[in-house]
Design an enzyme around this catalytic site. Structure first.
Site, PDB file in Angstrom:
ATOM      1  N   ASP A 175       0.865  -1.191   0.000  1.00  9.90           N
ATOM      2  CA  ASP A 175       0.000   0.000   0.000  1.00  9.90           C
ATOM      3  C   ASP A 175       0.900   1.238   0.000  1.00  9.90           C
ATOM      4  O   ASP A 175       1.880   1.302   0.750  1.00  9.90           O
ATOM      5  CB  ASP A 175      -0.894  -0.027   1.248  1.00  9.90           C
ATOM      6  CG  ASP A 175      -1.887   1.120   1.297  1.00  9.90           C
ATOM      7  OD1 ASP A 175      -3.099   0.859   1.145  1.00  9.90           O
ATOM      8  OD2 ASP A 175      -1.458   2.283   1.475  1.00  9.90           O
ATOM      9  N   ILE A 176       0.577   2.210  -0.851  1.00 12.41           N
ATOM     10  CA  ILE A 176       1.389   3.435  -0.912  1.00 12.41           C
ATOM     11  C   ILE A 176       1.134   4.254   0.361  1.00 12.41           C
ATOM     12  O   ILE A 176      -0.012   4.380   0.802  1.00 12.41           O
ATOM     13  CB  ILE A 176       1.066   4.269  -2.173  1.00 12.41           C
ATOM     14  CG1 ILE A 176       1.259   3.407  -3.441  1.00 12.41           C
ATOM     15  CG2 ILE A 176       1.945   5.515  -2.231  1.00 12.41           C
ATOM     16  CD1 ILE A 176       1.012   4.134  -4.747  1.00 12.41           C
ATOM     17  N   GLU A 217      -4.745   2.010  -4.519  1.00 12.04           N
ATOM     18  CA  GLU A 217      -3.281   2.147  -4.472  1.00 12.04           C
ATOM     19  C   GLU A 217      -2.696   0.984  -3.694  1.00 12.04           C
ATOM     20  O   GLU A 217      -1.724   1.128  -2.975  1.00 12.04           O
ATOM     21  CB  GLU A 217      -2.863   3.510  -3.894  1.00 12.04           C
ATOM     22  CG  GLU A 217      -3.736   4.042  -2.797  1.00 12.04           C
ATOM     23  CD  GLU A 217      -3.365   3.509  -1.422  1.00 12.04           C
ATOM     24  OE1 GLU A 217      -4.065   2.568  -1.005  1.00 12.04           O
ATOM     25  OE2 GLU A 217      -2.435   4.037  -0.784  1.00 12.04           O
TER      26      GLU A 217
HETATM   27  P1  GH3 Z   1      -1.606   5.285   4.468  1.00  9.56           P
HETATM   28  O1  GH3 Z   1      -0.186   5.688   4.586  1.00  9.56           O
HETATM   29  O2  GH3 Z   1      -2.190   4.949   5.795  1.00  9.56           O
HETATM   30  O3  GH3 Z   1      -1.839   4.219   3.463  1.00  9.56           O
HETATM   31  O4  GH3 Z   1      -2.366   6.615   3.992  1.00  9.56           O
HETATM   32  P2  GH3 Z   1      -3.119   6.856   2.652  1.00  9.56           P
HETATM   33  O5  GH3 Z   1      -3.385   8.291   2.521  1.00  9.56           O
HETATM   34  O6  GH3 Z   1      -2.375   6.233   1.516  1.00  9.56           O
HETATM   35  O7  GH3 Z   1      -4.462   6.101   2.967  1.00  9.56           O
HETATM   36  P3  GH3 Z   1      -5.215   5.093   2.053  1.00  9.56           P
HETATM   37  O8  GH3 Z   1      -4.328   3.962   1.721  1.00  9.56           O
HETATM   38  O9  GH3 Z   1      -6.494   4.742   2.709  1.00  9.56           O
HETATM   39  O10 GH3 Z   1      -5.475   6.039   0.795  1.00  9.56           O
HETATM   40  C1  GH3 Z   1      -6.019   5.619  -0.364  1.00  9.56           C
HETATM   41  C2  GH3 Z   1      -5.994   6.775  -1.326  1.00  9.56           C
HETATM   42  O11 GH3 Z   1      -5.657   6.322  -2.641  1.00  9.56           O
HETATM   43  C3  GH3 Z   1      -7.349   7.427  -1.435  1.00  9.56           C
HETATM   44  C4  GH3 Z   1      -7.486   7.766  -2.889  1.00  9.56           C
HETATM   45  O12 GH3 Z   1      -7.473   9.151  -3.013  1.00  9.56           O
HETATM   46  C5  GH3 Z   1      -6.255   7.193  -3.568  1.00  9.56           C
HETATM   47  N1  GH3 Z   1      -6.563   6.435  -4.781  1.00  9.56           N
HETATM   48  C6  GH3 Z   1      -7.164   5.237  -4.873  1.00  9.56           C
HETATM   49  N2  GH3 Z   1      -7.276   4.871  -6.178  1.00  9.56           N
HETATM   50  C7  GH3 Z   1      -6.734   5.854  -6.930  1.00  9.56           C
HETATM   51  C8  GH3 Z   1      -6.560   6.059  -8.334  1.00  9.56           C
HETATM   52  O13 GH3 Z   1      -6.914   5.250  -9.196  1.00  9.56           O
HETATM   53  N3  GH3 Z   1      -5.933   7.212  -8.723  1.00  9.56           N
HETATM   54  C9  GH3 Z   1      -5.521   8.135  -7.802  1.00  9.56           C
HETATM   55  N4  GH3 Z   1      -4.924   9.228  -8.238  1.00  9.56           N
HETATM   56  N5  GH3 Z   1      -5.691   7.969  -6.478  1.00  9.56           N
HETATM   57  C10 GH3 Z   1      -6.283   6.853  -6.039  1.00  9.56           C
HETATM   58 MG    MG Z   2      -2.119   4.160   1.392  1.00 11.56          MG
HETATM   59 MG    MG Z   3      -4.900   1.968   0.780  1.00  7.57          MG
END
Ligand code: GH3
Ligand code: MG
Ligand code: MG
Ligand code: MG
Length: 305
Positions: free
Chosen positions: A178-179, A222
Site C-alpha cells: 500500500d502506498i 493504491e
Molecule cells: P496510508 O499511509 O495509511 O496508506 O495513507 P493513505 O493516505 O495512503 O491512505 P489510504 O491507503 O487509505 O489512501 C487511499 C488513497 O488512494 C485514497 C485515494 O485518493 C487514492 N486512490 C485510490 N485509487 C486511486 C486512483 O486510481 N488514482 C488516484 N490518483 N488515487 C487513487
Molecule cells: Mg495508502
Molecule cells: Mg490503501
C-alpha cells in the site's frame, strides 16, 4: 503489460510438411503477409512449437515419423499450444479422416493441391480470431491504468497456482503493498499526478519482481498484491524488502511523504500450498494484510512478515 492487437505481419505460421516442394510452395503463398517457419517432420514440429509457440500451424497429414493427427493430438496436450489454430493440409480426405481431424482438435483443413486464395483466407480468418481473442483476454485480465494484472486475473489464476504448487509440495508467498500517505499526494498534486505516481510505483514493483512465475496485481486503488509461487518465508521477506527499497530509491517527490518522497509499506505471508483450505487464497491475503497493518502502524516505508 497491456497488449495491442497483433498485425498479420507479426504472426508466426509454422509450415509442417515432409516434402520440400510442398514447404516451398506453401511458404511462397504465405511469406507476403506472415512470418513463416518450417518443420520437415512431426517430431521437429512438436519441438519447434514448444520452443517458440507459433500463432498458427499448417499441418501435413501424411508424414513418415508422426502423422498430422499424432502431432495435433500432442500439441493439444501442452497448455501453451492447446489453443493454437491448426489447419490440416491433406491430399486424401474421406469422412473417417475428416472426423479424425476434428476429434484430435483440428481447427480447419484445406485440400492439396492448395488453392492459394482459399488458404490465404482461411489463415487470415483464424489469425484474426486468435489475435482478437488474445487482445480481449488481455483487456479482461489487466488494469488499464497501470498495465498490471487485475483481480479477475487473480481469481482465474490463483486456484491453478495453488493446485500446481501443492502437487510439488511447496509454498506460496503473498505480498500486500500500500502506498504511504497517498491521499495527501492526491490532495496536494491532484488526481492526474496521483495516477502518474501509481503508474510509476506499479512499474517499479513489476521490475523488481523478476521470476516469470510471479504475478503483480493491482488489488485496489493504491494497493498491490504480489503472488510468489515456490517461495518460503525468507524469500518472500527478501522480495518484499527489495520492493520497498526500490520505491524509496526512485525518489518520487511527495511533499507530505516520509522524507519528502513516495514510499510504500508491505506485509507478507507464506503457506504450504497443501494447507490452503479455499482456492482463492483469502486467508493468506488476510495474513499478509495484517502484516501490512503492522508495517503501517510501526512507521511505514518497511516490510513486515
Ligand atoms: P496510508 O499511509 O495509511 O496508506 O495513507 P493513505 O493516505 O495512503 O491512505 P489510504 O491507503 O487509505 O489512501 C487511499 C488513497 O488512494 C485514497 C485515494 O485518493 C487514492 N486512490 C485510490 N485509487 C486511486 C486512483 O486510481 N488514482 C488516484 N490518483 N488515487 C487513487
Ligand atoms: Mg495508502
Ligand atoms: Mg490503501
Ligand atoms: Mg506428407
Amino acid at each position: 503489460m497491456l497488449a495491442k492487437i497483433k498485425s498479420f505481419s507479426e504472426c508466426k505460421v509454422l509450415i509442417v510438411d515432409d516434402e520440400i516442394a510442398s514447404r516451398i510452395l506453401l511458404e511462397s503463398i504465405l511469406e507476403s503477409f506472415v512470418v513463416c517457419q518450417t518443420a520437415s517432420s512431426g517430431r521437429e514440429a512438436i519441438q519447434k512449437c514448444r520452443q517458440d509457440v507459433p500463432d498458427l500451424v499448417l499441418l501435413d497429414m501424411n508424414m513418415p515419423d508422426k502423422n498430422g493427427l499424432e502431432v495435433c493430438q500432442a500439441l493439444r496436450v501442452f497448455p501453451e499450444t492447446a489453443s493454437v489454430p491448426i489447419i490440416f493440409v491433406t491430399a486424401t480426405m474421406d469422412v473417417q479422416v475428416e472426423n479424425a481431424c476434428w476429434e484430435v482438435g483440428a481447427s480447419d483443413f484445406v485440400m492439396k493441391p492448395v488453392n492459394a486464395s482459399t488458404l490465404t483466407h482461411r489463415i487470415k480468418t483464424h489469425l484474426e480470431n486468435k489475435t482478437r481473442t488474445e487482445y480481449l483476454e488481455s483487456m479482461v485480465y489487466h488494469d488499464q491504468l497501470t498495465g498490471l494484472y487485475n483481480r479477475s486475473y487473480l481469481a482465474k489464476e490463483i486456484p491453478k497456482t495453488i493446485k500446481q504448487v501443492a502437487r510439488d509440495k511447496d509454498s506460496i508467498g503473498i505480498i500486500v503493498i500500500d502506498i504511504d500517505r497517498f491521499k495527501l499526494f492526491n490532495d496536494n498534486y491532484g488526481h492526474l499526478d496521483g495516477d502518474i505516481c501509481l503508474q510509476r510505483v506499479a512499474s517499479i514493483i513489476e521490475n523488481t519482481v523478476k521470476r516469470p512465475k510471479d504475478a503483480v496485481i493491482r488489488f485496489g486503488g493504491e494497493e498491490f498484491l504480489v503472488i510468489l509461487p515456490y517461495v518460503d518465508e525468507t524469500g518472500a521477506g527478501f522480495v518484499a524488502e527489495q520492493i520497498v527499497k526500490a520505491v524509496s530509491k526512485a525518489k518520487i517527490t511527495h511533499e507530505y511523504g516520509l522524507d519528502g518522497i513516495v514510499t510504500i509499506s508491505a506485509g507478507y505471508a507464506t503457506k504450504p500450498a497443501r494447507e490452503f483450505i479455499d482456492s482463492s487464497a483469502t486467508s493468506l491475503i488476510k495474513e499478509a494484510d495484517m502484516a501490512l497493518f503492522e508495517a503501517k502502524d510501526t512507521g511505514r516505508n518497511q516490510a513486515k512478515g
